[in-house]
Design an enzyme around this catalytic site. Structure first.
Site, short mmCIF file in Angstrom:
data_model
loop_
_atom_site.label_atom_id
_atom_site.label_comp_id
_atom_site.label_asym_id
_atom_site.label_seq_id
_atom_site.Cartn_x
_atom_site.Cartn_y
_atom_site.Cartn_z
CB THR A 62 -0.91 -0.01 1.26
OG1 THR A 62 -1.50 1.27 1.42
CG2 THR A 62 -0.12 -0.32 2.53
CG ASP A 63 -1.11 5.01 -0.97
OD1 ASP A 63 -1.70 4.32 -0.12
OD2 ASP A 63 -1.66 5.98 -1.54
CD GLU A 64 -3.51 3.29 4.11
OE1 GLU A 64 -3.50 3.28 5.35
OE2 GLU A 64 -4.51 2.97 3.45
CE1 TYR A 78 -3.09 -2.67 5.72
CE2 TYR A 78 -3.29 -0.32 5.25
CZ TYR A 78 -3.20 -1.63 4.81
OH TYR A 78 -3.22 -1.91 3.47
CE LYS A 106 0.36 -4.60 2.93
NZ LYS A 106 0.06 -5.94 2.36
P1 NAD Z 1 -9.35 -7.58 2.42
O1 NAD Z 1 -9.34 -7.24 3.86
O2 NAD Z 1 -10.61 -7.36 1.63
O3 NAD Z 1 -8.94 -9.11 2.21
C1 NAD Z 1 -7.88 -9.69 2.91
C2 NAD Z 1 -7.95 -11.20 2.69
O4 NAD Z 1 -6.83 -11.80 3.36
C3 NAD Z 1 -9.22 -11.84 3.26
O5 NAD Z 1 -9.78 -12.73 2.33
C4 NAD Z 1 -8.72 -12.57 4.51
O6 NAD Z 1 -9.48 -13.72 4.82
C5 NAD Z 1 -7.30 -12.94 4.09
N1 NAD Z 1 -6.41 -13.14 5.24
C6 NAD Z 1 -6.24 -12.33 6.31
N2 NAD Z 1 -5.38 -12.88 7.17
C7 NAD Z 1 -4.96 -14.07 6.64
C8 NAD Z 1 -4.06 -15.08 7.04
N3 NAD Z 1 -3.39 -15.01 8.20
N4 NAD Z 1 -3.87 -16.14 6.23
C9 NAD Z 1 -4.55 -16.24 5.06
N5 NAD Z 1 -5.43 -15.31 4.63
C10 NAD Z 1 -5.63 -14.23 5.41
O7 NAD Z 1 -8.14 -6.76 1.80
P2 NAD Z 1 -7.99 -6.02 0.40
O8 NAD Z 1 -8.59 -4.68 0.49
O9 NAD Z 1 -8.38 -6.95 -0.68
O10 NAD Z 1 -6.40 -5.81 0.37
C11 NAD Z 1 -5.57 -6.84 -0.11
C12 NAD Z 1 -4.12 -6.39 -0.12
O11 NAD Z 1 -3.98 -5.21 -0.90
C13 NAD Z 1 -3.58 -6.05 1.27
O12 NAD Z 1 -2.28 -6.55 1.36
C14 NAD Z 1 -3.57 -4.54 1.31
O13 NAD Z 1 -2.55 -4.07 2.12
C15 NAD Z 1 -3.33 -4.21 -0.15
N6 NAD Z 1 -3.89 -2.92 -0.59
C16 NAD Z 1 -5.23 -2.66 -0.42
C17 NAD Z 1 -5.75 -1.44 -0.87
C18 NAD Z 1 -7.22 -1.13 -0.75
O14 NAD Z 1 -7.61 0.01 -1.02
N7 NAD Z 1 -8.08 -2.09 -0.37
C19 NAD Z 1 -4.89 -0.49 -1.46
C20 NAD Z 1 -3.53 -0.80 -1.60
C21 NAD Z 1 -3.04 -2.02 -1.17
P1 TYD Z 2 -10.69 3.73 4.34
O1 TYD Z 2 -11.60 3.20 3.29
O2 TYD Z 2 -10.76 3.17 5.71
O3 TYD Z 2 -9.20 3.62 3.74
P2 TYD Z 2 -7.80 4.20 4.32
O4 TYD Z 2 -8.00 4.68 5.68
O5 TYD Z 2 -6.94 2.99 4.28
O6 TYD Z 2 -7.40 5.27 3.37
O7 TYD Z 2 -10.91 5.31 4.46
C1 TYD Z 2 -10.76 6.17 3.34
C2 TYD Z 2 -10.95 7.59 3.85
O8 TYD Z 2 -12.31 7.75 4.28
C3 TYD Z 2 -10.10 7.91 5.06
O9 TYD Z 2 -9.65 9.27 4.98
C4 TYD Z 2 -11.03 7.74 6.24
C5 TYD Z 2 -12.37 8.14 5.66
N1 TYD Z 2 -13.54 7.45 6.25
C6 TYD Z 2 -14.65 8.19 6.68
O10 TYD Z 2 -14.68 9.44 6.57
N2 TYD Z 2 -15.71 7.51 7.20
C7 TYD Z 2 -15.72 6.16 7.33
O11 TYD Z 2 -16.71 5.58 7.86
C8 TYD Z 2 -14.58 5.40 6.87
C9 TYD Z 2 -14.54 3.91 7.01
C10 TYD Z 2 -13.51 6.10 6.33
#
Ligand code: NAD
Ligand code: TYD
Length: 352
Positions: free
Chosen positions: A123-125, A148, A152
């Site tokens: 992630t960019d975070e 988090y 990462k």
């Molecule tokens: P998500 O929370 O929707 O899914 C995570 C999955 O991982 C779930 O299916 C969960 O069951 C599985 N999991 C968790 N712990 C586990 C373990 N110990 N063993 C096996 N499986 C396990 O997450 P997402 O939003 O799909 O994100 C996936 C990846 O992408 C993450 O690594 C996250 O850091 C990265 N990412 C997400 C975003 C975003 O906006 N969602 C952006 C950038 C990067």
């Molecule tokens: P989120 O989807 O939790 O992603 P991240 O924190 O990883 O960027 O949140 C996106 C943005 O939205 C973040 O600035 C927090 C804000 N947010 C709200 O304002 N209300 C909400 O209920 C949630 C879940 C997030």
């Protein structure tokens, strides 16, 4: 290629495995997922009988299981993680265990079995929080600020160390915020859409002026795939949507598209340590990998709203907790007891 995709039952994992099976007609996918609260095997309905797909319920920290699975594949796409910032503020244990330890378990197995190719989805975070100006690039110093993002960042460092210390065949991608189908309705965009579909208000944190760079999940999945197949070992690629929006702006767009007014916004207490702004410069991925985010935000947002409108039972079953029972009804508690499942739901990780 035969891929082991961790976290394939989550948001990005589900979109990624659909993308691979649709785009690469001879590729095979083995999903390893622990089915935490965020994993949902109902996501596999369209592919569960595809002979090129297999699901293994298990934990990435289970070294014996990981070892067995890594032997069976050509490459690992590591997507599994604990992902919700608000949960990590409440309790960071699972974040450290899965995101840090789990990543090292996978790296060790890849090293042991003839240096299997490994791609880490990050992630960019990890880069921290930007002010009004500035942008994250591959060489931006790490400065994670939530449990988090710290976990990462730890995972990214372990992947880098595997390259520098052991010469492992690894790549990392750091992506901005994703939106699209199958996103668990605790994250901002799906929470707001599903609340409005239920006629509920939407909770906007703080002053609503935090900025995220939103990317449609299909664009991210293409990026992961091209980084896996064309990325150079040891390199990091940053993916972003070139699409910075404040939370207020996104909330207003969702309200407008769904026919609601400003009165549905409920301002709530801010998240502790809330990162102000994220933004990615994706130029390296664009020039080196020939990748670009293609989905315009309004188009992607409309498709996403439409998906949640059409798939009401998917998110309602999540919101009321019923999706947790589906697996247990079919495969027994934790999938360990009960009738032996047939392919593709092979809980024990045995090669079938
Ligand atoms: P998500 O929370 O929707 O899914 C995570 C999955 O991982 C779930 O299916 C969960 O069951 C599985 N999991 C968790 N712990 C586990 C373990 N110990 N063993 C096996 N499986 C396990 O997450 P997402 O939003 O799909 O994100 C996936 C990846 O992408 C993450 O690594 C996250 O850091 C990265 N990412 C997400 C975003 C975003 O906006 N969602 C952006 C950038 C990067
Ligand atoms: P989120 O989807 O939790 O992603 P991240 O924190 O990883 O960027 O949140 C996106 C943005 O939205 C973040 O600035 C927090 C804000 N947010 C709200 O304002 N209300 C909400 O209920 C949630 C879940 C997030």
């Amino acid at each position: 290629m035969k891929l082991l995709v961790t976290g394939g039952a989550g948001f990005i994992g589900t979109n990624y495995i659909h993308y691979v099976l649709d785009t690469h007609p001879t590729d095979e996918v083995v999903v390893l997922d622990a089915l935490t609260y965020a994993g949902n095997i109902e996501n596999f309905q369209r592919i569960e009988h595809n002979p090129r797909f297999r699901f293994v319920k298990g934990d990435i920290c289970d070294a014996a299981l990981v070892d067995k699975l890594v032997q069976q594949v050509d490459a690992v796409v590591h997507i599994a993680a604990e992902t919700h910032v608000d949960r990590s503020i409440h309790n960071a244990d699972d974040f450290v265990r899965t995101n840090v330890l789990g990543t090292q378990v996978l790296l060790d197995a890849c090293r042991k079995h003839f240096n299997k190719r490994f791609h880490h989805v990050s992630t960019d975070e990890v880069f921290g929080s930007l002010g009004r100006t500035g942008i994250f690039r591959e060489n931006t110093p790490y400065e994670p600020r939530s449990p988090y993002s710290a976990s990462k960042a730890g995972a990214d460092h372990l992947v880098s160390a595997a390259f520098h210390t052991h010469g492992q065949a690894v790549t990392i991608s750091n992506c901005t915020n994703n939106y699209g189908p199958y996103c668990f309705p605790e994250k901002f965009i799906p929470l707001f859409i599903t609340n409005l579909l239920e006629g509920k208000k939407v909770p906007l944190y703080g002053d609503g002026m935090n900025i995220r760079d939103w990317i449609y999940v299909a664009d991210h999945c293409k990026g992961i795939d091209v980084a896996l197949r064309k990325g150079r070992n040891g390199e990091t690629y940053c993916f972003g949507g070139r699409n910075e929006r404040s939370n207020t702006e996104v909330a207003q767009m969702i309200l407008f598209e769904m026919g609601y007014g400003q009165e549905m916004i409920q301002t709530v207490r801010d998240r502790p340590g809330h990162d102000r702004r994220y933004a990615i410069d994706p130029e390296k991925a664009e020039t080196e990998l020939g990748w670009a985010a293609e989905t315009p935000f309004l188009h992607g947002l409309r498709k996403t709203i439409e998906w949640y409108k059409t798939n009401t039972s998917w998110w309602k079953r999540i919101k009321n907790g019923e999706y947790r029972e589906y697996y247990e009804k079919q495969y027994g508690v934790n999938g360990i007891t009960g009738p032996a499942p047939e392919r593709p739901f092979d809980i024990r990780g045995e090669k079938t």
